[in-house]
Motif scaffolding. Structure first.
Motif, short mmCIF file in Angstrom:
data_model
loop_
_atom_site.label_atom_id
_atom_site.label_comp_id
_atom_site.label_asym_id
_atom_site.label_seq_id
_atom_site.Cartn_x
_atom_site.Cartn_y
_atom_site.Cartn_z
N PHE A 1 43.12 27.74 33.79
CA PHE A 1 44.44 29.10 33.67
C PHE A 1 43.89 29.86 32.98
CE2 PHE A 1 46.41 24.45 34.53
CZ PHE A 1 47.82 25.04 36.00
N ALA A 2 42.50 29.78 32.38
CA ALA A 2 42.60 31.46 31.37
C ALA A 2 42.12 32.40 32.46
CB ALA A 2 41.50 30.54 30.43
N GLN A 3 41.85 31.78 33.59
CA GLN A 3 41.69 32.60 35.21
C GLN A 3 42.90 33.57 35.55
OE1 GLN A 3 38.40 29.81 36.25
NE2 GLN A 3 37.40 31.74 37.05
N THR A 4 43.73 32.93 35.22
CA THR A 4 45.05 33.31 36.61
C THR A 4 46.75 33.60 35.30
OG1 THR A 4 45.76 30.59 36.05
CG2 THR A 4 44.86 31.95 37.47
N ARG A 5 46.32 33.09 33.67
CA ARG A 5 47.26 33.44 33.55
C ARG A 5 47.01 34.85 32.26
NH1 ARG A 5 48.18 26.90 30.81
NH2 ARG A 5 49.09 26.56 32.64
N ASP B 1 44.09 40.02 31.50
CA ASP B 1 42.33 40.59 31.31
C ASP B 1 41.41 40.99 32.33
OD1 ASP B 1 39.89 41.27 30.29
OD2 ASP B 1 39.95 38.73 29.13
N PRO B 2 41.31 41.87 32.24
CA PRO B 2 39.98 42.52 34.05
C PRO B 2 38.76 41.32 33.55
CG PRO B 2 40.33 44.67 32.25
CD PRO B 2 41.39 42.85 31.87
N VAL B 3 38.29 41.41 32.58
CA VAL B 3 36.92 40.86 32.40
C VAL B 3 37.79 38.93 33.00
CG1 VAL B 3 35.56 39.27 31.30
CG2 VAL B 3 36.43 42.00 30.57
N ALA B 4 38.47 38.16 32.48
CA ALA B 4 38.85 36.81 33.12
C ALA B 4 39.49 36.72 34.48
CB ALA B 4 40.01 36.50 31.94
N GLY C 1 39.14 38.67 36.56
CA GLY C 1 38.69 39.71 37.99
C GLY C 1 37.54 39.55 38.95
N PRO C 2 36.68 38.54 38.49
CA PRO C 2 36.02 37.77 39.23
C PRO C 2 36.63 37.47 40.71
CG PRO C 2 34.92 37.85 37.05
CD PRO C 2 36.31 38.40 37.25
N GLY C 3 37.51 36.37 39.79
CA GLY C 3 38.82 35.54 40.75
C GLY C 3 39.51 36.55 41.48
N MET C 4 40.07 38.00 41.22
CA MET C 4 40.99 38.48 42.15
C MET C 4 39.98 38.88 43.58
SD MET C 4 43.08 40.71 39.56
CE MET C 4 43.77 41.56 40.22
N LYS C 5 38.46 39.54 42.86
CA LYS C 5 37.32 39.76 43.44
C LYS C 5 37.51 38.34 45.08
CE LYS C 5 33.92 42.57 45.84
NZ LYS C 5 34.38 43.80 45.46
N GLN C 6 37.07 37.51 43.93
CA GLN C 6 36.79 36.38 46.01
C GLN C 6 38.16 35.76 46.03
OE1 GLN C 6 34.40 34.87 46.65
NE2 GLN C 6 35.85 33.36 47.78
N LEU C 7 39.37 36.33 46.19
CA LEU C 7 40.37 35.79 46.79
C LEU C 7 40.87 37.37 47.61
CD1 LEU C 7 42.98 34.71 47.18
CD2 LEU C 7 44.48 36.21 45.65
N THR C 8 40.27 38.80 47.08
CA THR C 8 39.90 39.19 48.60
C THR C 8 39.67 39.81 49.39
OG1 THR C 8 41.00 40.63 46.38
CG2 THR C 8 40.00 41.85 48.64
N LEU C 9 38.02 38.87 48.87
CA LEU C 9 37.68 38.58 49.80
C LEU C 9 37.30 37.52 50.70
CD1 LEU C 9 34.09 38.24 47.30
CD2 LEU C 9 34.59 40.48 49.44
N GLU C 10 38.09 36.60 50.07
CA GLU C 10 38.73 35.07 51.40
C GLU C 10 39.79 35.89 51.82
OE1 GLU C 10 39.54 31.80 48.74
OE2 GLU C 10 37.26 31.92 47.87
N VAL C 11 40.58 36.89 51.70
CA VAL C 11 41.40 37.22 52.72
C VAL C 11 40.80 37.84 53.63
CG1 VAL C 11 43.82 38.87 52.77
CG2 VAL C 11 43.67 37.87 50.88
N ASN C 12 39.66 38.59 53.07
CA ASN C 12 39.38 39.84 53.92
C ASN C 12 38.52 39.32 55.40
OD1 ASN C 12 39.82 41.88 53.18
ND2 ASN C 12 37.91 42.32 51.88
N SER D 1 51.53 37.82 39.03
CA SER D 1 51.37 38.80 37.38
C SER D 1 49.49 39.65 39.03
CB SER D 1 50.35 38.30 36.42
OG SER D 1 49.01 37.29 37.00
N GLY D 2 49.80 39.54 39.68
CA GLY D 2 48.92 39.87 40.53
C GLY D 2 48.05 38.85 40.91
N GLY D 3 46.71 39.27 42.16
CA GLY D 3 45.49 38.63 42.59
C GLY D 3 44.70 39.04 43.19
N LEU D 4 45.52 40.01 43.92
CA LEU D 4 44.98 41.11 44.56
C LEU D 4 44.02 41.84 44.44
CD1 LEU D 4 46.48 39.50 47.85
CD2 LEU D 4 44.15 39.47 48.02
#
Length: 260
Positions: free
Chosen positions: A18-22, A25-28, A30-41, A64-67
């Motif tokens: 949940f530290a990655q989703t709640r 903070d872009p450091v915490a 950002g990597p998950g958002m990047k991966q989700l964007t790749l998965e959507v693509n 709070s935005g995931g993409l």
């Protein structure tokens, strides 16, 4: 054909805390958002491999935005989930709905980051005596408009939940849950591969995947919260009846009146 992708951050590969989703903070996060964007693509690429003329809209389903909208390829970003799925379905004339990065409903055993709409507030949703999560609620909304849900990617528990509602659905498992904040993950590349291939299979056989209509009107939705309800939305809602200080119940005949 027109496709709508419902996305969420908790089901993406590499995300199990949940530290990655709640957080914002872009450091915490950002990597998950990047991966989700790749998965959507990857999902969009899979759709287009089976339907070269596809029109694909992507909804960011993480509050709070995931993409990263500017990094989406092959699909159009149509905004955060606050733009309700019901309105998008009503206006979009979609032929199919797909889920990318989905998690299981609140209370699911060993399901990473399981929750229903709010991981901090909601204990459960129960619709006509069936426990239901975000997948089931939105699949029912889509089904009420004749739109089938043909694909889901996320963790293995979310995939099992989707198959419970829509046995014919195509799924792609990006991680296997071992606890609330514990999972075994595919690599980024492998997750994208299985998503791309799964989406292509889903489109190829979508004629055999019916819209979900398994819960019929009239609807009684019970929502229980972890804490006493202080939300003015419920105190001013004419359809809401308080069962106790933490539980509210709505009885309606129109799905658009429910908080899906």
């Amino acid at each position: 054909m027109r496709y709508i992708l419902i996305t969420d951050l908790e089901g993406a590969a590499g995300v199990d805390s949940f530290a990655q989703t709640r957080t914002t903070d872009p450091v915490a996060k950002g990597p998950g958002m990047k991966q989700l964007t790749l998965e959507v693509n990857a999902c969009a690429a899979g759709i287009r491999s089976a339907d070269s003329d596809a029109v694909i809209d992507a909804v960011d389903g993480h509050g709070s935005g995931g993409l990263y909208p500017e990094e989406l390829v092959g699909c159009r970003y149509v905004g955060l989930i606050g733009t309700t799925v019901h309105r998008l379905l009503a206006e979009g004339a979609y032929d199919a709905m797909l889920f990318v990065g989905q998690h299981a409903m609140a209370g699911t055993v060993a399901a990473p980051l399981n929750h229903t709409y709010s991981s901090l507030e909601v204990m459960y949703y129960r619709l006509n005596d069936a426990f239901i999560g975000e997948f089931g609620a939105r699949a029912l909304l889509a089904g009420s408009m004749g739109v089938p849900v043909i694909f889901l990617s996320g963790d293995d528990k979310a995939a099992a939940e989707a198959s419970m509602f829509v046995p014919e659905i195509e799924t792609a498992i990006a991680k296997r849950g071992r606890g609330l904040e514990l999972a075994d993950h595919l690599s980024s590349e492998e997750a994208c591969r299985v998503i791309r291939e799964g989406a292509a299979r889903a489109v190829a056989r979508m004629a055999g995947i019916p819209p979900y209509t398994g819960i019929e009107a009239p609807y009684t939705l019970e929502i229980r919260y972890y804490r006493p309800i202080a939300d003015s939305y419920w105190t001013s809602n004419p359809h809401a009846v308080f069962v106790d200080e933490r539980t509210v119940r709505l009885a309606v005949s129109d799905l658009s009146l429910l908080p899906f």
